[in-house]
Enzyme design. Structure first.
Site, short mmCIF file in Angstrom:
data_model
loop_
_atom_site.label_atom_id
_atom_site.label_comp_id
_atom_site.label_asym_id
_atom_site.label_seq_id
_atom_site.Cartn_x
_atom_site.Cartn_y
_atom_site.Cartn_z
N HIS A 1 -4.46 27.74 31.66
CA HIS A 1 -3.90 28.81 32.51
C HIS A 1 -4.47 28.80 33.93
O HIS A 1 -4.67 29.87 34.54
CB HIS A 1 -4.13 30.19 31.87
CG HIS A 1 -4.00 30.18 30.38
ND1 HIS A 1 -2.82 29.88 29.75
CD2 HIS A 1 -4.91 30.37 29.39
CE1 HIS A 1 -3.01 29.90 28.43
NE2 HIS A 1 -4.27 30.19 28.19
N CYS A 2 -4.77 27.62 34.46
CA CYS A 2 -5.34 27.49 35.81
C CYS A 2 -6.70 28.19 35.95
O CYS A 2 -7.11 28.54 37.06
CB CYS A 2 -4.38 28.02 36.89
SG CYS A 2 -2.86 27.09 37.00
N VAL A 3 -7.37 28.43 34.83
CA VAL A 3 -8.74 28.95 34.91
C VAL A 3 -9.66 27.88 34.30
O VAL A 3 -10.50 28.15 33.44
CB VAL A 3 -8.89 30.31 34.17
CG1 VAL A 3 -10.18 31.02 34.60
CG2 VAL A 3 -7.71 31.23 34.48
#
Ligand SMILES: Cc1ncc(COP(=O)(O)O)c(C=O)c1O
Length: 404
Positions: A360-362
């Site tokens: 999730h782009c984390v």
């Protein structure tokens, strides 16, 4: 009120309508937003802000109306504090690369930031000698205000910027931004809030929060793709360097000089996404007709069902605090023995449940814990029903039994 809103979304109007639970990524669009997009192209497909003919005049007025509505939605003091951008990423980059930095200036972020609110600051560290520090959360991912205060104290007068997500897309956890802003301002630091996951789901009042910048994604607010927003205090925007200069950004130019236009024009260089801006007005109309507290409560109600269902399944752990009311509409699950992408594919194939899998782009949070697989994230919105989330949990249970 929310019960009826499903009728407004064309993609939910057929037998094969999905249980769409990927709202933290992008939301579905109501008919009024789709009509506003096509309305621009079919009736007045001209250029706003420059041409004085009828198309130009109609578009200029519609864009201005949309800006006024958006400003009112986040309680901006002035509409010209609202800038239309491509997405929240663009907004955050505009702030990060528009400010003047000195070597050794300190930027604080949390340890659960989306890449869009991490990488621009890392870039400043690499290119401009800014010091980027991370404030560690508690073990359950809730915000550690004391650790934040200590980080501010350590930075002292070098503290220049506190850049934090209002609500995290990893886990739905809210950072107490008003308290953070109060402390940061005691150090004369600026507060730039990533509101991508708060503005669509709850009342966000930039004056009450007493922040300096707010970045957000219109496409997560029932609005069109390719649209985001940036709000900033007028005096700060006035002094901020634009990262895209050109047409629209100046009032005058000679062969040797250019005179900057005031905000927001200075930041909206080049021909704008006029259909997107006008449809943003329609999206804000749509959300403004709802009670955002009700939207937030509805999502938490659905999350209670997801949380209970997932907790009953073996080998699954929800990221963030146990209490779903502390995670909004987000239920992000670490799957001990199952591949997240495969489970996400099967959920859609078997039952039409759409969720997100991966990091999730984390990436930073998962890298720190060595979890390359990421998580399975279901995220609810105003049009989701109890049937949607029950279908998610029941199908997840079936898949776990089959693959496990
Ligand atoms: C917390 C957060 N910040 C920033 C972004 C980036 O938003 P955009 O895609 O509008 O650039 C996202 C997108 O998922 C997000 O969830």
């Amino acid at each position: 009120m929310l019960n009826q809103c499903r009728d407004d979304f064309p993609t939910l109007q057929n037998e094969a309508a999905p249980a769409y639970l990927d709202n933290a990524c992008v939301t579905l669009k109501p008919q009024s937003v789709i009509d506003a997009i096509t309305g621009y192209y079919t009736t007045t497909p001209g250029c706003g802000g420059r041409s004085v003919h009828r198309y130009g005049t109609v578009v200029s007025k519609a864009v201005n109306d949309a800006r006024v509505k958006l400003g009112a939605f986040i309680n901006a003091e002035r509409a010209d504090e609202v800038i239309f951008t491509r997405n929240a990423t663009h907004s955050i980059n505009q702030v990060a690369h528009g400010l003047a930095w000195e070597r050794g200036d300190v930027v604080l972020t949390s340890d659960r930031e989306h890449n869009s609110n991490l990488v621009p600051w890392l870039q400043l560290e690499q290119e401009r000698g800014v010091d980027h520090h991370v404030v560690k959360s508690h073990d359950d991912n809730s915000f550690d205000l004391e650790a934040f205060e200590r980080a501010c104290e350590d930075a002292g007068p070098r503290l220049k910027m506190v850049a934090m997500s209002h609500v995290g897309n990893l886990d739905g956890v809210e950072i107490p931004i008003a308290e953070v802003a109060k402390i940061a301002h005691d150090y004369d630091a600026l507060v730039a809030v990533d509101g991508a996951q708060s503005t669509p789901h709850m009342n966000v009042d930039v004056q009450a929060l007493d922040i300096d910048f707010l970045s957000f994604s219109i496409h997560k607010m029932c609005g069109p793709s390719g649209m985001g927003g940036l709000w900033g205090r007028y005096e700060l925007l006035d002094g901020l360097r634009t990262i895209q200069s050109g047409g629209q950004t100046v009032t005058h130019s000679t062969y040797t000089e250019a005179t900057w236009a005031p905000p927001p024009s200075k930041f909206e260089g080049g021909l704008g996404n006029f259909s997107g801006m006008i449809a943003t007005g329609a999206a804000v109309d749509y959300l403004s007709a709802l009670d955002m507290n009700e939207v937030h409560e509805h999502e938490i109600r659905l999350n209670r069902i997801m949380t209970k269902g997932v907790n009953d399944l073996p080998g699954m752990k929800i990221i963030g605090p146990e209490d779903p009311s502390k995670r909004g509409g987000i239920c992000s699950i670490l799957l001990e023995h199952l591949p997240a992408h495969e489970v996400a594919l099967l959920l859609d194939e078997v039952a039409g449940v759409m969720v997100r899998s991966g990091q999730h782009c984390v990436h930073s949070w998962f890298a720190d814990r060595n979890i390359p697989e990421g998580s399975l994230r279901a995220s609810a919105y105003l049009y989701n029903t109890e049937e949607d989330v029950r279908c998610f949990v029941d199908t997840l249970s079936e898949i776990a039994h089959t693959l496990g």
